[in-house]
Design a protein around this motif. Structure first.
Motif, PDB file in Angstrom:
ATOM      1  N   ILE A   1       0.187   0.942  -1.375  1.00 48.52           N
ATOM      2  CA  ILE A   1       0.097   0.167   0.124  1.00 48.52           C
ATOM      3  C   ILE A   1      -0.191  -1.119  -0.009  1.00 48.52           C
ATOM      4  N   GLU A   2      -1.314  -1.335  -0.641  1.00 42.40           N
ATOM      5  CA  GLU A   2      -1.722  -2.619  -0.963  1.00 42.40           C
ATOM      6  C   GLU A   2      -0.993  -3.566  -1.487  1.00 42.40           C
ATOM      7  N   ARG A   3      -0.320  -3.032  -2.617  1.00 42.82           N
ATOM      8  CA  ARG A   3       0.596  -3.847  -3.284  1.00 42.82           C
ATOM      9  C   ARG A   3       1.782  -4.212  -2.430  1.00 42.82           C
ATOM     10  N   ALA A   4       2.170  -3.161  -1.548  1.00 42.09           N
ATOM     11  CA  ALA A   4       3.604  -3.319  -1.074  1.00 42.09           C
ATOM     12  C   ALA A   4       3.334  -4.205   0.135  1.00 42.09           C
ATOM     13  N   ILE A   5       2.259  -4.344   0.795  1.00 42.80           N
ATOM     14  CA  ILE A   5       1.722  -5.596   1.910  1.00 42.80           C
ATOM     15  C   ILE A   5       1.858  -6.683   1.135  1.00 42.80           C
ATOM     16  N   ARG A   6       1.037  -6.984   0.135  1.00 39.68           N
ATOM     17  CA  ARG A   6       1.094  -8.477  -0.447  1.00 39.68           C
ATOM     18  C   ARG A   6       2.392  -8.896  -0.997  1.00 39.68           C
ATOM     19  N   ARG A   7       3.244  -7.787  -1.389  1.00 35.46           N
ATOM     20  CA  ARG A   7       4.631  -8.316  -1.850  1.00 35.46           C
ATOM     21  C   ARG A   7       5.522  -8.729  -0.835  1.00 35.46           C
ATOM     22  N   VAL A   8       5.268  -8.203   0.458  1.00 39.84           N
ATOM     23  CA  VAL A   8       6.137  -8.762   1.447  1.00 39.84           C
ATOM     24  C   VAL A   8       5.804  -9.970   2.295  1.00 39.84           C
ATOM     25  N   ILE A   9       4.341  -9.884   2.277  1.00 39.41           N
ATOM     26  CA  ILE A   9       3.499 -10.923   3.171  1.00 39.41           C
ATOM     27  C   ILE A   9       3.400 -12.245   2.285  1.00 39.41           C
ATOM     28  N   ARG A  10       3.075 -11.922   0.975  1.00 37.36           N
ATOM     29  CA  ARG A  10       2.437 -12.996   0.240  1.00 37.36           C
ATOM     30  C   ARG A  10       3.408 -13.313  -0.965  1.00 37.36           C
ATOM     31  N   GLU A  11       4.423 -12.608  -1.303  1.00 39.82           N
ATOM     32  CA  GLU A  11       5.097 -13.125  -2.566  1.00 39.82           C
ATOM     33  C   GLU A  11       6.474 -13.633  -2.179  1.00 39.82           C
ATOM     34  N   ALA A  12       6.923 -14.347  -3.222  1.00 44.20           N
ATOM     35  CA  ALA A  12       8.462 -14.844  -3.180  1.00 44.20           C
ATOM     36  C   ALA A  12       9.399 -13.768  -2.868  1.00 44.20           C
ATOM     37  N   GLU A  13       9.319 -12.519  -3.294  1.00 45.52           N
ATOM     38  CA  GLU A  13      10.198 -11.294  -2.928  1.00 45.52           C
ATOM     39  C   GLU A  13      10.308 -11.376  -1.451  1.00 45.52           C
TER      40      GLU A  13
ATOM     41  N   ILE B   1      -3.915   5.120   4.317  1.00 44.55           N
ATOM     42  CA  ILE B   1      -3.154   4.023   4.891  1.00 44.55           C
ATOM     43  C   ILE B   1      -4.372   3.121   5.463  1.00 44.55           C
ATOM     44  N   ALA B   2      -5.649   3.549   5.905  1.00 43.40           N
ATOM     45  CA  ALA B   2      -6.559   2.558   6.319  1.00 43.40           C
ATOM     46  C   ALA B   2      -7.189   1.933   4.963  1.00 43.40           C
ATOM     47  N   TRP B   3      -7.432   2.573   3.944  1.00 44.48           N
ATOM     48  CA  TRP B   3      -7.757   1.743   2.499  1.00 44.48           C
ATOM     49  C   TRP B   3      -6.931   1.008   2.187  1.00 44.48           C
ATOM     50  N   GLY B   4      -5.502   1.241   2.218  1.00 42.03           N
ATOM     51  CA  GLY B   4      -4.558   0.158   1.882  1.00 42.03           C
ATOM     52  C   GLY B   4      -4.332  -0.978   2.723  1.00 42.03           C
ATOM     53  N   LEU B   5      -4.602  -0.850   4.082  1.00 42.48           N
ATOM     54  CA  LEU B   5      -4.716  -1.876   4.718  1.00 42.48           C
ATOM     55  C   LEU B   5      -5.959  -2.643   4.685  1.00 42.48           C
ATOM     56  N   ALA B   6      -7.013  -2.118   4.452  1.00 44.42           N
ATOM     57  CA  ALA B   6      -8.233  -2.897   4.221  1.00 44.42           C
ATOM     58  C   ALA B   6      -8.304  -3.436   2.900  1.00 44.42           C
ATOM     59  N   ASN B   7      -7.685  -2.982   1.729  1.00 48.57           N
ATOM     60  CA  ASN B   7      -7.883  -3.451   0.407  1.00 48.57           C
ATOM     61  C   ASN B   7      -6.931  -4.787   0.479  1.00 48.57           C
ATOM     62  N   SER B   8      -5.922  -4.530   1.248  1.00 45.76           N
ATOM     63  CA  SER B   8      -4.623  -5.749   1.101  1.00 45.76           C
ATOM     64  C   SER B   8      -5.531  -7.379   1.486  1.00 45.76           C
ATOM     65  N   LYS B   9      -6.563  -6.971   2.099  1.00 48.57           N
ATOM     66  CA  LYS B   9      -7.446  -8.308   2.523  1.00 48.57           C
ATOM     67  C   LYS B   9      -6.524  -9.041   3.576  1.00 48.57           C
ATOM     68  N   LEU B  10      -5.558  -8.622   4.005  1.00 47.02           N
ATOM     69  CA  LEU B  10      -4.667  -9.390   4.965  1.00 47.02           C
ATOM     70  C   LEU B  10      -4.840  -8.820   6.471  1.00 47.02           C
ATOM     71  N   PRO B  11      -4.708  -9.717   7.686  1.00 39.80           N
ATOM     72  CA  PRO B  11      -5.106  -9.275   8.873  1.00 39.80           C
ATOM     73  C   PRO B  11      -4.112  -8.027   9.149  1.00 39.80           C
ATOM     74  N   PHE B  12      -4.426  -7.147  10.051  1.00 36.28           N
ATOM     75  CA  PHE B  12      -3.409  -6.151  10.442  1.00 36.28           C
ATOM     76  C   PHE B  12      -3.721  -5.547  12.009  1.00 36.28           C
ATOM     77  N   LEU B  13      -2.607  -5.181  12.505  1.00 40.67           N
ATOM     78  CA  LEU B  13      -2.500  -4.804  13.990  1.00 40.67           C
ATOM     79  C   LEU B  13      -1.850  -3.324  13.660  1.00 40.67           C
ATOM     80  N   TRP B  14      -2.624  -2.107  13.831  1.00 40.01           N
ATOM     81  CA  TRP B  14      -2.201  -0.855  13.625  1.00 40.01           C
ATOM     82  C   TRP B  14      -2.233  -0.212  14.887  1.00 40.01           C
TER      83      TRP B  14
END
Ligand code: UDX
Length: 449
Positions: free
Chosen positions: A398-410, A282-295
């Motif tokens: 995890i990284e892909r899922a975060i980017r898909r929901v926050i950044r992508e059209a999906e 989880i920690a690496w997924g959050l870090a690698n997403s390069k997006l801000p997170f509140l955990w």
């Protein structure tokens, strides 16, 4: 409802007392105390809360309620078990006598001088139906789960729990996780809940009609008792004060500094634990997403640790302020914050509903159990405003899922879908809306006892 100026009705109701009995877990205490506040402030009833010693609510936050504590008899080991089914079953045995004594005393006029109209208990307190019957008191059940979940376990044959949804598309997929986890014990537990809920005088749901109409229609065939959908409870009043843990307000000041809709908020509720490997993924997924997170990392989230020791080495230095970790957050305020772009949740029903109410799309992540699995399927496959992380937790996924929901059209599409539902929810609480009307029916129903 008192806005109507009908003071004589309100005065009449003030003389009628409701006795409420929450299950002593955060996800159950919150909706019960919210319901108590609704029935007190909006419907005008007097309120007595019976609660166990274990996880007793903070009575000073509710000076207008009367609180009665009963001994639950739990040893330290029993109270800290991770087996929630065994815990709930044990409480249903240990509380019978103290609860019966307490209720009998209340009915005999011991302390509170109003006339008790009915008992409202969590569905998990199945033993209370027999007590209510013996004292000739109507019992209404508060179901703190989704109707979709209850329908899944209560309507089809009990031996095999199938995810059975009738929507514009149909599918029936076994909810494997529910089938395989100690099935005998779970079966017995659910059978007891179902039987004693059927025998009750009605069910209150923390939900609204526009969200769960199909599941309700199906469930009503099996449960031909009154159903009251008066939720979402937490939207009647500002942020709830029934938290058992202190909510860290730095969550909000940190969010204030983040760009709009950029933050992934991560919380797995009050019960779930993860192992050390999962925690690090989880920690690496959050870090690698390069997006801000509140955990939210609850103390004990990783069993056998105090708090953040299992984080990868130099993790906090590496993220350099891009993430904020707290022990417990003011979740409803967090979800309402303009910087939050998505919620990675275990899909507890309170969290799911709170996310819907603020129009925040979800990542439904492992680890989950019980109703959370069904809620997750609905969020991702039926309502389609979330992604379901079904495989084992892995940093790349995890990284892909975060980017898909926050950044992508999906993710944008998910946000649009959830906003439509949020708008419907806003209307359901206003005069003439479905929850407003249902609360009125519930009030009249209680007054008829
Ligand atoms: C449990 C079950 O797991 C859940 O599936 C069931 O539907 C209700 O009871 P829990 O696991 O704690 O609850 O999850 P959830 O239902 O989401 O409730 C958590 C509550 O704690 C929410 O109301 C949430 O707002 C609150 N919370 C959570 C906080 O106040 N701060 C936090 O940091 C995290």
């Amino acid at each position: 409802m008192e806005n109507r100026g009908d003071h004589s009705h309100l005065q009449q109701r003030k003389k009628r007392r409701l006795v409420l009995f929450p299950q002593p877990l955060q996800g159950h205490i919150n909706p019960m105390l919210q319901l108590a506040s609704i029935l007190y402030h909006k419907a005008g009833f007097s309120i007595t809360i019976i609660h166990t010693n274990f996880n007793s609510p903070n009575s000073s936050s509710y000076p207008h309620f009367s609180f009665r504590s009963i001994p639950d008899g739990l040893s330290e080991t029993e109270a800290s078990t991770a087996d929630l089914i065994a815990f709930s079953v044990l409480l249903n045995v240990k509380c019978v006598v103290p609860f019966q004594d307490c209720l009998a005393e209340l009915l005999g006029g011991g302390g509170d001088d109003d006339d008790v109209a009915c008992l409202i208990t969590d569905a998990n307190w199945y033993f209370t139906q027999a007590v209510a019957d013996s004292l000739k008191l109507p019992r209404i059940v508060l179901c703190p789960t989704s109707i979709c979940f209850f329908n899944t376990v209560a309507a089809p044959p009990m031996q095999e729990f199938y995810f059975n949804v009738h929507t514009d598309f149909q599918f029936e997929t076994p909810v494997l996780e529910i089938q395989t986890r100690d099935p005998e014990n779970i079966n017995r537990f659910i059978k007891n809940i179902v039987k004693q809920t059927k025998a009750s005088s009605g069910i209150i749901w923390n939900s609204f009609q526009e969200l769960e109409e199909l599941a309700l229609t199906n469930l009503k065939q099996e449960f031909p008792i009154p159903h009251f959908l008066i939720g979402p409870f937490h939207k009647y009043f500002p942020a709830s004060s029934s938290s058992l843990l202190a909510q860290d307000q730095t969550s909000i000041s940190w969010l204030d500094k983040q760009p709009p809709k950029s933050v992934i908020y991560v919380s797995f509720g009050s019960l779930i634990g993860v192992n050390e490997t999962e925690f690090q993924e989880i920690a690496w997924g959050l870090a690698n997403s390069k997006l801000p997170f509140l955990w939210v990392v609850r103390p004990g989230l990783v069993q056998g640790t105090e708090w953040l020791e299992p984080l990868p080495k130099n993790f906090l230095e590496m993220i350099d302020g891009r993430g904020h970790i707290v022990k417990w957050a003011p979740q409803q305020e967090v979800l309402d914050h303009s910087s939050v772009g998505a919620f990675w949740t275990h899909c507890g029903w309170n969290s799911t509903l709170e996310s819907i109410c603020e129009g925040v799309p979800m990542i439904c992540g492992q680890p989950c159990f019980g109703d959370q699995l069904v809620n997750a399927r609905y969020v991702s496959d039926v309502w389609r405003f979330g992604l379901h992380l079904e495989k084992k937790l892995e940093r790349g996924e995890i990284e892909r899922a975060i980017r898909r929901v926050i950044r992508e059209a999906e993710g944008q599409k998910m946000r649009e879908r959830i906003m439509i539902l949020k708008d419907k929810m806003d209307i359901c609480l206003t005069r003439g809306g479905s929850s407003y009307q249902s609360l009125e029916s519930l009030t009249n129903y209680i007054m008829s006892f």
